[in-house]
Design a protein around this motif. Structure first.
Motif, mmCIF file in Angstrom:
data_model
loop_
_atom_site.group_PDB
_atom_site.id
_atom_site.type_symbol
_atom_site.label_atom_id
_atom_site.label_comp_id
_atom_site.label_asym_id
_atom_site.label_seq_id
_atom_site.Cartn_x
_atom_site.Cartn_y
_atom_site.Cartn_z
ATOM 1 N N THR A 125 2.052 7.226 4.382
ATOM 2 C CA THR A 125 1.127 8.033 5.174
ATOM 3 C C THR A 125 0.661 9.221 4.341
ATOM 4 O O THR A 125 1.471 10.063 3.947
ATOM 5 C CB THR A 125 1.810 8.555 6.459
ATOM 6 O OG1 THR A 125 2.221 7.439 7.248
ATOM 7 C CG2 THR A 125 0.861 9.417 7.287
ATOM 8 N N CYS A 180 -1.668 12.680 4.025
ATOM 9 C CA CYS A 180 -2.237 13.720 4.891
ATOM 10 C C CYS A 180 -3.094 14.635 4.025
ATOM 11 O O CYS A 180 -2.652 15.084 2.969
ATOM 12 C CB CYS A 180 -1.128 14.552 5.528
ATOM 13 S SG CYS A 180 0.116 13.571 6.365
ATOM 14 N N GLN A 189 -4.672 12.159 8.745
ATOM 15 C CA GLN A 189 -3.502 11.384 8.353
ATOM 16 C C GLN A 189 -3.822 9.889 8.359
ATOM 17 O O GLN A 189 -4.171 9.331 9.387
ATOM 18 C CB GLN A 189 -2.356 11.654 9.334
ATOM 19 C CG GLN A 189 -2.052 13.152 9.500
ATOM 20 C CD GLN A 189 -1.347 13.487 10.791
ATOM 21 O OE1 GLN A 189 -1.304 12.683 11.719
ATOM 22 N NE2 GLN A 189 -0.789 14.685 10.873
#
Lengths: 68, 68, 68, 68, 68, 68, 68, 68, 68, 68, 68, 68
Positions: A12, A14, A58
């Motif tokens: 992930t 961001c 995100q």
């Protein structure tokens, strides 16, 4: 007979700017521990909100890399 | 520009008591090899049956941890 | 050559206490008509509300049992 | 402690008129072998075509019935 | 730059006649508290059974309306 | 002709103890602004991790209530 | 008016050779208790691993049969 | 060895009356450019709202036809 | 015991420039009627086409906000 | 700036022998009307049953080909 | 109290012969870096096409192994 | 009675810059063979990686166009 194998890891990223930058960060970070990255698949897009505005983008991606 | 990256690993915890304990076991075990765990997502709940009764509660979770 | 076959039935258990009890009730009831139950998979979790509070926990599970 | 259990069976009804009739046929037929039917859930809608026109409306429903 | 925003609410309509009527009831009821409804999306179709027959057709729809 | 309409709202409850408590908190809070709550559906289960242990159980539920 | 009804049962076949054999075993076993089987749908493919190699191929299929 | 091949096209039919008519319109229009249509699968149901009422029923179907 | 509750609303933002702007518009508009927005989740991305070119970018997001 | 475009068509291959042959038939037939096929994705696996045995293996694939 | 934990990794095997061989290659390669592999789940089946024919069978599997 | 029909085709656009450009390329190319394009739906976002960086942004969209 010929075979080839890839592994996928889930990352992930961001960013405070865009999903594109979030994905680039995720891929770059993934590349610090694996070699032979070949493709990615976007799995989820979310974000954080602060003071009534999106402040973080995100993106969760599956990153595939070749295993020798 | 500011970016942050998390990795996710998939872990299946099994407990003879409850899903809660299964998840706690999964997270605890994951924590033995990674640092900076931040959140988890329940992906699947199954169980084993013995003598006509649930004897094992199996929870599969994605565990996310921050990558420095 | 060796083969094995399982059937799956879908059962919804309801309990006024917890999902765990709802699943146990579902498995117990399933066991009254089939033998050789081996595993279950949670498919859905819902509930009823009365007087502004959850009053029933409903879990739908697929129960698999071996067919001889 | 109070528990209740339902079973679900999957039935595909086919009608040359409408999905409504297909569902009614599926429920009626299910009712020939089980008692205490309480609700149904539509899972799939398909159909057959003949001479360039829909000639059969097929609805697959999960039918739930109470198990005593 | 030009932007437009819609909100979506989720409504379940129930009718003793048809899904069409269930959807119309859901949309009509939604219209009592919001203006500018523009489209709907069918999310789920279920129903209740009584005396072995479908007695209620339940359609869950997302209703979108323009926010000024 | 007879119709009935329910609305659904999505609520995420968080508890430091269990999913059950998270759901109860979500339903209780939802009940402060709506009447006639009838059922809920669990949509997502996640959690926060601190010091290597689950510290918050987060359950997202759709809560349905009757609209008069 | 003309209607037709099929029921579906869920069966998991396991073979030490292939998914094809697993499906054939599932269908054959299903045929011992029902008549008029017409089609099947593959729902899941899994397998067991022993000594680092797949040792069992498990296919879950929905088998549909006509109800007279 | 015997093989057969079908192609599927995706068509959205819109009707001011019903989903049935929307599907029939979609299939009829598909039939103007392909032959040998055999079955359809409903993929999505939506609709437009005008003056607070559903004014268009939109059904998206996959239409399959045999390729010689 | 400590609990916290968030509500989620579904908002579709439309922009003639980009998905980012569409999401920002959706979040901004949501913020006019709720406080304490904390995160969003992208659920759907679509768009309108005019004269053979995308002319509107439509993003549907779930916006979560804390309920006191 | 560099762009590339692929189209995808959906094809169902049927074979009396195996899914592999069904996919090969689907791809071969697709290749009679399009050029530049690059990859396929398996979307569904079903089959027909006759005399209690699978008699047809049906694989639905999305076939992608480059558009010049 | 008794608990057990499995981890899952995602691996894509590619073979010029069959999905079975692709899965076996994926599992074999996974076994070079982990011990205690117990089961796998097929997640995706795709393939490459060359000269109008499938030339590579690609299977993505989740491989689960016990963590001591 | 009034009906309208749209067809949908699936197109994957690839760009070395962004998803936006990938979608625009997909829609532009689709427009070379069909008229009356009205909307698109993003179905998948993937990408290629080279030298540890995303080098291609791939967006698969369903493009709908009116059929006269």
């Amino acid at each position: 007979m010929s075979t080839k194998v890839f592994k996928k890891i889930t990352v992930t990223g961001c960013s405070d700017e865009s999903y594109k930058q979030a994905i680039e960060a995720a891929v770059a970070k993934a590349g610090e521990s694996v070699h032979g990255m070949a493709w990615f698949e976007v799995k989820e897009m979310r974000g954080a909100i602060e003071d009534g505005k999106p402040c973080e983008w995100q993106a969760t991606v599956d990153v595939a890399f070749k295993v020798d």
